[in-house]
Write a protein that holds these residues in place. Structure first.
Motif, mmCIF file in Angstrom:
data_model
loop_
_atom_site.group_PDB
_atom_site.id
_atom_site.type_symbol
_atom_site.label_atom_id
_atom_site.label_comp_id
_atom_site.label_asym_id
_atom_site.label_seq_id
_atom_site.Cartn_x
_atom_site.Cartn_y
_atom_site.Cartn_z
ATOM 1 N N ALA A 90 50.964 38.291 39.256
ATOM 2 C CA ALA A 90 50.518 39.064 40.427
ATOM 3 C C ALA A 90 50.354 40.532 40.086
ATOM 4 C CB ALA A 90 51.513 38.891 41.567
ATOM 5 N N GLY A 91 51.183 41.043 39.185
ATOM 6 C CA GLY A 91 51.059 42.439 38.769
ATOM 7 C C GLY A 91 49.763 42.706 38.042
ATOM 8 N N TYR A 92 49.394 41.811 37.134
ATOM 9 C CA TYR A 92 48.129 41.985 36.407
ATOM 10 C C TYR A 92 46.933 41.858 37.350
ATOM 11 C CZ TYR A 92 50.916 41.610 32.162
ATOM 12 O OH TYR A 92 51.838 41.842 31.164
ATOM 13 N N ARG A 93 47.007 40.925 38.294
ATOM 14 C CA ARG A 93 45.890 40.773 39.243
ATOM 15 C C ARG A 93 45.766 41.998 40.147
ATOM 16 N NH1 ARG A 93 47.212 34.996 39.020
ATOM 17 N NH2 ARG A 93 48.863 35.304 40.563
ATOM 18 N N THR A 94 46.906 42.560 40.556
ATOM 19 C CA THR A 94 46.865 43.775 41.367
ATOM 20 C C THR A 94 46.276 44.930 40.573
ATOM 21 O OG1 THR A 94 48.830 43.030 42.567
ATOM 22 C CG2 THR A 94 48.240 45.344 42.768
ATOM 23 N N ALA A 95 46.702 45.064 39.334
ATOM 24 C CA ALA A 95 46.169 46.124 38.482
ATOM 25 C C ALA A 95 44.662 45.999 38.322
ATOM 26 C CB ALA A 95 46.853 46.084 37.114
ATOM 27 N N ALA A 96 44.183 44.789 38.080
ATOM 28 C CA ALA A 96 42.743 44.580 37.922
ATOM 29 C C ALA A 96 42.006 44.922 39.211
ATOM 30 C CB ALA A 96 42.460 43.136 37.518
ATOM 31 N N ARG A 97 42.582 44.570 40.349
ATOM 32 C CA ARG A 97 41.954 44.882 41.636
ATOM 33 C C ARG A 97 41.810 46.388 41.808
ATOM 34 N NH1 ARG A 97 43.735 46.071 46.884
ATOM 35 N NH2 ARG A 97 45.956 45.841 46.415
ATOM 36 N N VAL A 98 42.844 47.138 41.456
ATOM 37 C CA VAL A 98 42.819 48.585 41.623
ATOM 38 C C VAL A 98 41.829 49.236 40.659
ATOM 39 C CG1 VAL A 98 44.203 50.683 41.423
ATOM 40 C CG2 VAL A 98 45.138 48.676 42.582
ATOM 41 N N VAL A 99 41.780 48.762 39.426
ATOM 42 C CA VAL A 99 40.826 49.331 38.462
ATOM 43 C C VAL A 99 39.387 49.050 38.905
ATOM 44 C CG1 VAL A 99 40.008 49.252 36.075
ATOM 45 C CG2 VAL A 99 42.465 49.234 36.547
ATOM 46 N N ARG A 100 39.132 47.846 39.407
ATOM 47 C CA ARG A 100 37.779 47.539 39.900
ATOM 48 C C ARG A 100 37.404 48.433 41.081
ATOM 49 N NH1 ARG A 100 39.354 42.111 38.957
ATOM 50 N NH2 ARG A 100 39.909 41.879 41.175
ATOM 51 N N LEU A 101 38.347 48.657 41.988
ATOM 52 C CA LEU A 101 38.080 49.538 43.123
ATOM 53 C C LEU A 101 37.774 50.950 42.642
ATOM 54 C CD1 LEU A 101 38.078 50.201 46.164
ATOM 55 C CD2 LEU A 101 40.565 50.547 45.988
ATOM 56 N N ALA A 102 38.593 51.462 41.719
ATOM 57 C CA ALA A 102 38.362 52.800 41.185
ATOM 58 C C ALA A 102 37.005 52.893 40.497
ATOM 59 C CB ALA A 102 39.482 53.169 40.202
ATOM 60 N N ASP A 103 36.645 51.854 39.769
ATOM 61 C CA ASP A 103 35.366 51.846 39.065
ATOM 62 C C ASP A 103 34.207 51.903 40.053
ATOM 63 O OD1 ASP A 103 33.965 51.762 36.602
ATOM 64 O OD2 ASP A 103 33.564 49.634 36.887
ATOM 65 N N ARG A 104 34.326 51.150 41.126
ATOM 66 C CA ARG A 104 33.244 51.118 42.112
ATOM 67 C C ARG A 104 33.108 52.437 42.859
ATOM 68 N NH1 ARG A 104 33.742 49.303 47.172
ATOM 69 N NH2 ARG A 104 35.553 48.020 46.740
ATOM 70 N N LEU A 105 34.239 53.101 43.126
ATOM 71 C CA LEU A 105 34.200 54.349 43.878
ATOM 72 C C LEU A 105 34.104 55.584 42.987
ATOM 73 C CD1 LEU A 105 36.889 53.589 46.621
ATOM 74 C CD2 LEU A 105 34.408 53.292 46.744
#
Length: 448
Positions: free
Chosen positions: A315-330
């Motif tokens: 769950a930690g790795y999936r959360t990290a990936a979610r946050v990096v994708r959000l940062a990349d998009r914004l």
């Protein structure tokens, strides 16, 4: 149960000013597309009672001085249900946010799709989904606030589909409304607090703090806040008492494992003037040892992903990936702090998809176009740590190590006796100085 307020009371709770937008008047729909007996009269009564022509109010607002597009649901209008005309307003709100490049904030309170309009009402979920896709493609953020209740399609589109999901304490949150759940269902699972524990939302925010919290998010995620900023952030300074560099590999391991060494929380507090969390993997899990969110560094918003020194769970790795994708998009720069003995390797971690979760983070980091900065602040255990490392821009603190495998595990694999562990630590060349020489990290940060 959270206190229920009207659409305009919810707006007043969070905004410094609101300009409502109106759609062109439509012909009277009578009893609606299904000819549901008495539906027209129900709508008329709801309009007189609430002062709203529909279950959705939208317009532009100021939150902490930052302009945004604001949607607010009127639960008193037929349970805040989604209808075709409500869908018109939602689509218009998303379009306005996209056109003007303003963050979208949704104050949600809905029981789901309007039964009196049948599949026409349910089809509004597809309209909202399409509008959400267009908003994401435009690089505009969506922040949702889950009021009481947020259920059905309103939760499964506007709520769960937002970039940042906040909730009021005690709010009912779930796909199933209170009258259609299994009789033996655990009621706690359908609350804001239950959804937070299950990794589905980012924070439960008391009403008294909601204005300030939303003001932070709209300012941090406003496109104007990140425009033109494509340089990576500097790594944090090293914290803790200075000392002699590790003379041996085993010295480096012991320093990195020292109980007195500063952890991620201390580094984040020292680096940012303010930060807010992003929690959960949106798949039913949360790893307390993975701290994620957005912070302000000299006024610049920065997304962060930080390991807290424990074995990292899927769950930690999936959360990290979610946050990096959000940062990349914004377009937000990303800071990662590496500190883990490795990925969790128990049976539950394997059942939860450890390999797939780590692979997802590796590929997300590799694909990111936004600038990444990483700092090794403690243990760097194998691929479970390397997954957070920015390719070409990873730094180390003096009290850290990075290794293909922990020395003790290397001894076990090689069938060496425990007294050979320190020697293996030297052979692995895991000290910060070794990592610089090998080109694994760019340099060692100091306390300055």
């Amino acid at each position: 149960m959270a206190e229920r307020v009207s659409a305009r009371e919810a707006i007043a709770l969070v905004s410094d000013g609101f300009t409502e937008q109106q759609l062109a008047d439509l012909p009277d729909a009578g009893d609606g597309p299904l000819g549901w007996e008495g539906y027209g009269a129900q709508r008329d009564r709801a309009a007189r009672r609430t002062g709203s022509a529909e279950s959705v109010v939208y317009g532009t607002a100021l939150l902490g001085g930052t302009e945004c597009v604001l949607i607010s649901f009127e639960f008193g209008f037929l349970g805040g249900s989604l209808s075709e005309r409500a869908g018109d307003r939602l689509e218009a709100a998303y379009g306005l946010a996209r056109e003007r490049r303003l963050p979208l904030v949704s104050l949600i309170a809905t029981g789901g799709s309007r039964m009196q309009e049948g599949m026409i009402a349910l089809g509004q979920l597809q309209r909202v989904a399409r509008a959400s896709v267009l908003l994401r493609e435009a690089g505009v953020a969506h922040i949702a606030v889950l009021r009481d209740p947020t259920t059905g399609g309103g939760w499964a589109t506007l709520g769960a589909g937002a970039d940042v999901i906040l909730a009021l304490p005690g709010a009912q949150v779930g796909f199933a409304g209170s009258r259609v759940r299994p009789a033996d269902a655990d009621p706690a699972a359908y609350t804001a607090e239950g959804q937070l524990a299950a990794g589905q939302i980012d924070a439960v925010v008391p009403p008294g703090s909601l204005r300030e919290t939303l003001a932070f998010w709209v300012k941090a995620l406003a496109p104007a806040a990140v425009a033109g900023e494509r340089e990576p952030v500097e790594p944090p300074r090293a914290l803790g008492a200075g000392g002699e560099p590790a003379r041996t590999g085993w010295d480096a391991v012991r320093q990195a494992r020292g109980a007195e060494r500063p952890r991620a929380e201390a580094y984040l507090d020292d680096y940012f003037t303010r930060r807010e969390p992003l929690r959960g993997d949106r798949c039913g899990g949360e790893d307390p040892g993975m701290l994620c969110g957005v912070g302000l560094r000299d006024g610049r918003p920065v997304a962060y992903v930080a390991q807290g020194g424990t074995a990292t769970r899927p769950a930690g790795y999936r959360t990290a990936a979610r946050v990096v994708r959000l940062a990349d998009r914004l377009g937000l720069p990303v800071l990662t702090l590496i500190d883990t003995p490795g990925a969790a390797n128990d049976a539950e971690a394997e059942r939860s998809g450890a390999g797939a979760a780590i692979a997802e983070l590796f590929t997300t980091m590799a694909a990111a176009r936004t600038p990444l900065t990483s700092l090794l602040i403690g243990e760097g255990g194998s691929g479970g740590a390397l997954a957070l490392a920015a390719p070409g821009n990873t730094w180390a603190t003096p009290a850290s190590y990075f290794s293909v495998i922990a020395p003790e595990l290397a001894a076990a694999i090689l069938k060496r006796s425990p007294d050979q562990v320190p020697h293996l630590a030297d052979q692995l060349r895991l000290r910060p100085e070794d990592l610089v020489e090998l080109g694994v990290v760019r340099g060692i940060v100091g306390p300055g």
